[in-house]
Write a protein that holds these residues in place. Structure first.
Motif, PDB file in Angstrom:
ATOM      1  N   UNK A   1       0.839  -1.201   0.000  1.00 44.24           N
ATOM      2  CA  UNK A   1       0.000   0.000   0.000  1.00 44.24           C
ATOM      3  C   UNK A   1       0.871   1.248   0.000  1.00 44.24           C
TER       4      UNK A   1
ATOM      5  N   UNK B   1       2.923   6.726  -6.625  1.00 47.66           N
ATOM      6  CA  UNK B   1       1.924   7.633  -7.190  1.00 47.66           C
ATOM      7  C   UNK B   1       2.291   9.079  -6.902  1.00 47.66           C
TER       8      UNK B   1
ATOM      9  N   UNK C   1      -7.506   7.150   5.706  1.00 47.54           N
ATOM     10  CA  UNK C   1      -8.291   6.159   4.965  1.00 47.54           C
ATOM     11  C   UNK C   1      -8.052   4.759   5.538  1.00 47.54           C
TER      12      UNK C   1
ATOM     13  N   UNK D   1      -9.914   4.224   8.799  1.00 50.57           N
ATOM     14  CA  UNK D   1     -11.339   3.941   8.611  1.00 50.57           C
ATOM     15  C   UNK D   1     -11.531   2.448   8.373  1.00 50.57           C
ATOM     16  N   UNK D   2     -10.616   1.875   7.597  1.00 51.16           N
ATOM     17  CA  UNK D   2     -10.728   0.443   7.316  1.00 51.16           C
ATOM     18  C   UNK D   2     -10.417  -0.386   8.561  1.00 51.16           C
TER      19      UNK D   2
ATOM     20  N   UNK E   1     -15.733   2.515   9.963  1.00 53.22           N
ATOM     21  CA  UNK E   1     -16.176   3.895   9.775  1.00 53.22           C
ATOM     22  C   UNK E   1     -17.094   4.356  10.905  1.00 53.22           C
ATOM     23  N   UNK E   2     -17.713   3.394  11.606  1.00 57.38           N
ATOM     24  CA  UNK E   2     -18.641   3.780  12.671  1.00 57.38           C
ATOM     25  C   UNK E   2     -17.942   3.999  14.000  1.00 57.38           C
TER      26      UNK E   2
ATOM     27  N   UNK F   1     -12.354  12.233  11.595  1.00 61.37           N
ATOM     28  CA  UNK F   1     -12.812  12.690  10.280  1.00 61.37           C
ATOM     29  C   UNK F   1     -13.488  14.062  10.343  1.00 61.37           C
TER      30      UNK F   1
ATOM     31  N   UNK G   1     -16.501  14.833   9.969  1.00 59.13           N
ATOM     32  CA  UNK G   1     -17.481  15.006   8.901  1.00 59.13           C
ATOM     33  C   UNK G   1     -16.910  15.137   7.504  1.00 59.13           C
ATOM     34  N   UNK G   2     -15.583  14.994   7.385  1.00 54.51           N
ATOM     35  CA  UNK G   2     -14.966  15.190   6.072  1.00 54.51           C
ATOM     36  C   UNK G   2     -14.428  13.891   5.488  1.00 54.51           C
ATOM     37  N   UNK G   3     -14.214  13.889   4.176  1.00 53.37           N
ATOM     38  CA  UNK G   3     -13.550  12.766   3.516  1.00 53.37           C
ATOM     39  C   UNK G   3     -12.064  12.792   3.910  1.00 53.37           C
ATOM     40  N   UNK G   4     -11.371  11.631   3.850  1.00 58.12           N
ATOM     41  CA  UNK G   4      -9.990  11.563   4.341  1.00 58.12           C
ATOM     42  C   UNK G   4      -9.069  12.642   3.761  1.00 58.12           C
TER      43      UNK G   4
ATOM     44  N   UNK H   1      -9.784  15.489   2.321  1.00 58.43           N
ATOM     45  CA  UNK H   1     -10.242  16.821   2.711  1.00 58.43           C
ATOM     46  C   UNK H   1      -9.817  17.109   4.162  1.00 58.43           C
TER      47      UNK H   1
ATOM     48  N   UNK I   1      -2.983  -4.132  -5.436  1.00 58.01           N
ATOM     49  CA  UNK I   1      -1.637  -3.652  -5.126  1.00 58.01           C
ATOM     50  C   UNK I   1      -0.645  -4.805  -5.123  1.00 58.01           C
TER      51      UNK I   1
ATOM     52  N   UNK J   1     -15.770   6.694   1.619  1.00 53.66           N
ATOM     53  CA  UNK J   1     -15.236   7.060   2.938  1.00 53.66           C
ATOM     54  C   UNK J   1     -15.591   8.497   3.327  1.00 53.66           C
ATOM     55  N   UNK J   2     -16.185   9.211   2.398  1.00 51.75           N
ATOM     56  CA  UNK J   2     -16.675  10.545   2.736  1.00 51.75           C
ATOM     57  C   UNK J   2     -17.976  10.385   3.525  1.00 51.75           C
TER      58      UNK J   2
END
Lengths: 687, 687
Positions: free
Chosen positions: A288, A295, A442, A445-446, A450-451, A459, A461-464, A466, B287, B329-330
């Motif tokens: 990962x 990238x 991210x 979260x995994x 996510x809960x 978070x 309230x935002x995406x990772x 952001x 990956x 994930x958002x």
């Protein structure tokens, strides 16, 4: 704070911490303590009897790099030899878009051109003292695991603090033989370390990832630094002189360095956990991060430069772990370990005085289940800025405690090293931090779901991506001054801080402490169990041997020796001519171009000069940069890699095919003189 | 057998199979059935009323590629336009170390220079018939899930066989609206497909992985093939003529292609499963394979060539899934979906006639748990040779059954397509197979556990790589003749075969069948539940709309339109001048060199010619190669990508930022004439 390191540096350390007694010693196996050298083996196998002075001189000429490798003093005026890939962390930190030291190399023609590393610390091992009795007395027999952790931490902190106050030396209590012994190691620290010479990556890492862990090799994986004291080159009593002759097959050699971790005592069940859970997990993680760094590097040449050092470290670790997994997935490996374990347990159970020790194996088996549950619980987001924030927040909390109650890295005796890290002037790249932090959020979260309440708070309230962008936008921790102010301000400064990353670290701190406490309790249980295993093995098999590696100074030995691979004999040494042939036969492939400096110098190099060699000495990650010396204690080489067959050495050593790979001392001298126009430097080596 | 495909081909299909009714339609959303076109929307939004002939002509000018993409007929003598990245599977299979078509491109100057694809099949959709009633009547109301699967398979096989025998056409029953409707699609097949022209990868994939899913773009992602019948260029009645004018912002356009899969009807719980389990799992897998292919490519330039096409497909899928995960994930995404679901369920429960449908949501939630357990159960080793062995073994078993009892791909009506695959003359590289199979065996040890009985049998006491080497050494399945013999020999040949890969497939077959049966039963449960969800949505929200994508022909519409990104307006079109500027501003970065042909032609190209454009049409993986036409049905572009904002379209479409990216028709013509010296070919297009 240290980023992952390439080849034999300590990248492999990042995921486990146990370190124990090895299985039955065979062949040239062994990473010996300098206060318990293998006198009998050396005498029997090689008719060699090292004197106390021989060993002391070698020990005092060896250094450990806090960035995760080894090195040696090689002149009276402070020169230090290590690998390019050990130095690359520093080269990376000293580089700018305009001056890319990793890619282009460097040569200081005068002292004032020598470049100071932002956060390097070298340790010279000055003394070793057995403090087992005192540590054991500090832990009550009926203590719970949690209490035992605290009691052991307390007594160790106290011993370290006393020693530090008495000697002024860095003082570390090292856990050996899986907790059966504790030794106090005192180090002289060098924190002013400057870059003298480094070759281009094309020469140092010739063949790239393709050739990594392979042999034959043709790499000039070497860099020279210099330690300073009070602004002047340090005057050294102990340094290695150099053997000016090439090595021949069969010669006896020694490696003095800091192997990071082995787990040779591991029970079958512990190895199965590695095979089935831990290593697959680590490999998923590494792949990962490898893709992430790739990238990021695609975004531009400057981004590629920023990501490069870390990417190399990740790729190296990925290849090393793949090799380890390959060995463990071979049914023969586990069968062999099982056979030995069953035999040992059967004998143990027949012995009325020792049979109580057998419960340790069951205990270790149960611990693996706990580890399985804990595998993905970490909340430490791997980003430099978050790391700094968390350390700063923890520091304030720890400082409020008595020394002996603090987490290990926050004790008084560790303070100077910690500050060296926290106040490093190494650049921090916000774009790279954004990529890393987004990915870590991210990943969290995994791993936690996510809960999960903490995840939702993180978070906000935002995406990772952001959220990561807001955090990086909202922090000043990339400023050394700001870090210093915050640290100096203590808990009050932390509590009132509106720095977004500090706020995040405060949010995460309680869970970080909780997870760490649980992990340390597991380690404690494991330590106690392996201490029993060590006792049983010593009693039943009479092993004296050596403890598993602990990133402390060890002596390994072996001979320069080829090996058979796919039915073909691989010769033990290579030369410069081979390097040019290797480049020619891989023309057009990435990482197989020799640098311009080599191409230009081709006619002046003595092409027959030895460049790399292999020997049977028992090494592992952390040994990178270790000096290889001969019977006379003269430097003949510089460890930089192991071959692919050595990747199982973590848990199983065999000198049949496993080899340590070194740069030849004569090769380094020839390169300095004929390629790098550094004759003066070459002349000053060994003097 | 199809390898993974780049960009908008069907790579994304490999991991899931459900395909259902979408949420409420908004803006330019929608992938419409050709027998249920959005007449009202087009009339209301764009005052456009397509005639039946307009639609029929477009449908019959469109083709589907079995390698996972779309295309169109563009001349009366059989020319077919698609993407370079759709054709790359074929380009790869036709390439040799001496003639690298993917890298260097190709131009057939005469018919006899056109190169026949080894296993390509194109499908032209000739007719659609609603067979819902007959399928539903074939499944007993009280059947168990397992029985329902079998009964549905039986009636579908029977319908397909009857149609095939009557018409001679490829006949597929397609499940639409999550099982609420079944349509019989009849295709004319073209299996003699030849390569006419392909540009260099440097032009087709300019900007590489860095620019993939980005915009602005400057890619000539186009390739021209020709379909043959009876050894001669096919004479076509339906083909697209070309609009010779560039597009302007605001123009209405249509996309006719085969979107692979969407899951817009998915319940919140199903999306959570994707977010928490499925996509992270798939990303770990991708990956892993990406690193594997990269590592293989490091072994040499020829190895890099062999791995390249598959590597590109994997990288593309990895990037697409990362985007999907980012959206899920958002927290806003799930919040939005939850709000709508809760509202719908609340209203549903108030309605006495419909409230029974609410149980479908609970059912789907429960199904996610089952999927979680099944996620890692596959025993199908992803290697070409093993795939061939398994297909061959299954074929013999299936042939012993009545047509309606067979697995889907082994029915009489699928036979020709199956044989096209099994007897493909595409080269199989043993070194690549070794790398892939070793990795798959290693992966199986992790997923099923080393103690698993089947795993132990597969390993046969050896390490993964050693075992893979023995298997590849022991198989002849890379010979087309040998495959033919074995297939012709039927069960007797299989049973007596001493081919190592066939033996392995026989060993794995029972478990493969069992896992597949379980998966199909889960799909059946899910299908039934989503049919209820579809019913509820249609009843409550009155959506007529379109079914989720099923890799069958659909019509999407939209306008040429820019968008705002990070506060900046992105213009909808690019030109050749931009390509040269893009190359210059990324000098030194991998994949940003334009090919020599472009550099040479720079002075003769009309640099203002339109090269790429974006529009709001709703597309997804599988749409690659789709023609874009204007109101007159004339070709104006060629879909090749979506922007990064479109990656959430799998489950959530918005035309605010989401855009489809196309090569302009005029750009293709200009390139053919001014760069590729293919004026004759350009002249023959549209005629």
């Amino acid at each position: 704070m240290n980023t992952t390191r390439r080849t034999l540096t300590c990248a492999m350390l990042m995921f486990t911490s146990m370190a124990c007694l090895p299985a039955k010693v065979s062949g040239d196996e062994g990473m010996y303590l300098f206060n318990d050298l293998p006198a009998n083996q050396l005498k029997e196998r090689y008719q060699f009897e090292p004197s106390g002075d021989w060993a002391d001189h070698l020990r005092l000429s060896s250094v450990r790099f806090n960035s995760g490798g080894s090195g040696s003093f090689i002149s009276s005026d402070g020169l230090v030899l290590t690998n390019h890939h050990v130095a690359s962390d520093t080269l990376h930190k000293l580089s700018t878009p305009e001056m890319n030291l990793i890619e282009n190399g460097y040569l200081a023609k005068t002292l004032d051109q020598e470049l100071k590393a932002p956060d390097l610390e070298l340790n010279q091992l000055v003394s070793i003292e057995d403090v087992t009795a005192r540590v054991k007395a500090g832990v009550k027999e009926d203590a719970s695991d949690e209490d035992a952790v605290k009691q052991r931490r307390a007594i160790i902190s106290t011993i370290e603090k006393e020693s530090f106050e008495q000697t002024g030396l860095r003082s570390d209590v090292v856990t050996l033989y899986g907790g059966a012994k504790y030794h106090l190691y005192c180090y002289k620290k060098y924190t002013d370390v400057r870059l003298v010479w480094a070759p281009e990556t094309e020469a140092a890492f010739f063949g790239g990832d393709a050739d990594n862990f392979e042999y034959p090799r043709y790499n000039l994986d070497a860099t020279i630094m210099r330690v300073y004291e009070e602004g002047k080159p340090a005057k050294l009593e102990h340094f290695l002189s150099w053997n000016k002759n090439p090595l021949s097959e069969g010669e006896l050699v020694f490696v003095s360095g800091n192997p990071g971790r082995t787990q040779r005592i591991f029970t079958v069940e512990a190895l199965e956990y590695l095979r089935d859970e831990r290593i697959p997990y680590v490999l998923d993680f590494l792949r990962r991060k490898e893709i992430l760094m790739q990238q990021f590097g695609l975004e531009g040449t400057e981004q590629a430069r920023r990501a490069r050092d870390e990417l190399f470290g990740i790729q190296n670790a990925r290849k090393a772990y793949s090799g380890m997994l390959g060995g463990l997935q071979d049914p023969q490996t586990i069968a062999q370990k099982t056979q030995r374990q069953e035999k040992l347990l059967a004998e143990l159970k027949k012995n009325p005085e020792l049979q109580h020790l057998a419960s340790a194996w069951t205990e270790i088996e149960e611990i693996q289940d706990v580890k399985r549950e804990m595998i993905d619980r970490s909340v430490s987001l791997r980003s430099t800025l978050f790391g700094l924030a968390l350390q700063t927040v923890l520091l304030a909390g720890e400082d409020a405690k008595a020394n002996e109650l603090r987490l290990r890295e926050f004790t008084d005796s560790s303070r100077e090293s910690l500050m060296q890290e926290l106040l490093s002037t190494a650049p921090i790249y916000r774009d790279l931090e954004l990529a890393k932090l987004s990915d870590e959020i991210s990943r969290l979260i995994i791993s936690r779901g996510a809960d999960d309440e903490l995840v939702q708070k993180i978070l906000d309230g935002k995406a990772p991506r952001e959220r990561a962008a807001a955090l990086i936008e909202g922090t000043n921790l990339d400023s050394v001054e700001y870090r210093k102010e915050t640290i100096d301000g203590g808990q009050a400064a932390i509590d009132s801080s509106d720095d977004a990353m500090i706020r995040l670290a405060l949010l995460i701190e309680p869970e970080y402490r909780s997870v760490r406490e649980q992990n340390e309790a597991i380690e404690e249980r494991e330590r106690q169990a392996y201490a029993q295993v060590a006792e049983a093995i010593t009693a039943m098999e009479g092993t004296s041997g050596y403890p598993d590696a602990t990133f402390t100074l060890r002596l390994a030995f072996g001979t320069v020796k080829g090996y058979v691979e796919d039915g073909k004999m691989i010769k033990p040494t290579t030369n410069f001519a081979g390097a040019f042939q290797h480049a020619a036969s891989h023309k057009g492939q990435a990482d197989f171009d020799l640098p311009q400096s080599w191409m230009k110098a081709k006619d002046t190099i003595d092409l027959q000069t030895q460049l790399n060699f292999v020997c049977t000495a028992d090494i592992i990650g952390g040994n990178s940069g270790s000096p290889v010396v001969d019977r006379n204690g003269e430097l003949v080489g510089l460890i930089f890699d192991g071959n692919i067959q050595s990747l199982t050495s973590d848990y199983l050593y065999s000198d049949e095919q496993s080899r340590a790979v070194s740069v030849s001392g004569v090769g380094i001298l020839e390169a300095l003189r004929s390629i790098y126009n550094a004759g003066e430097l070459a002349d000053s080596i060994g003097k």
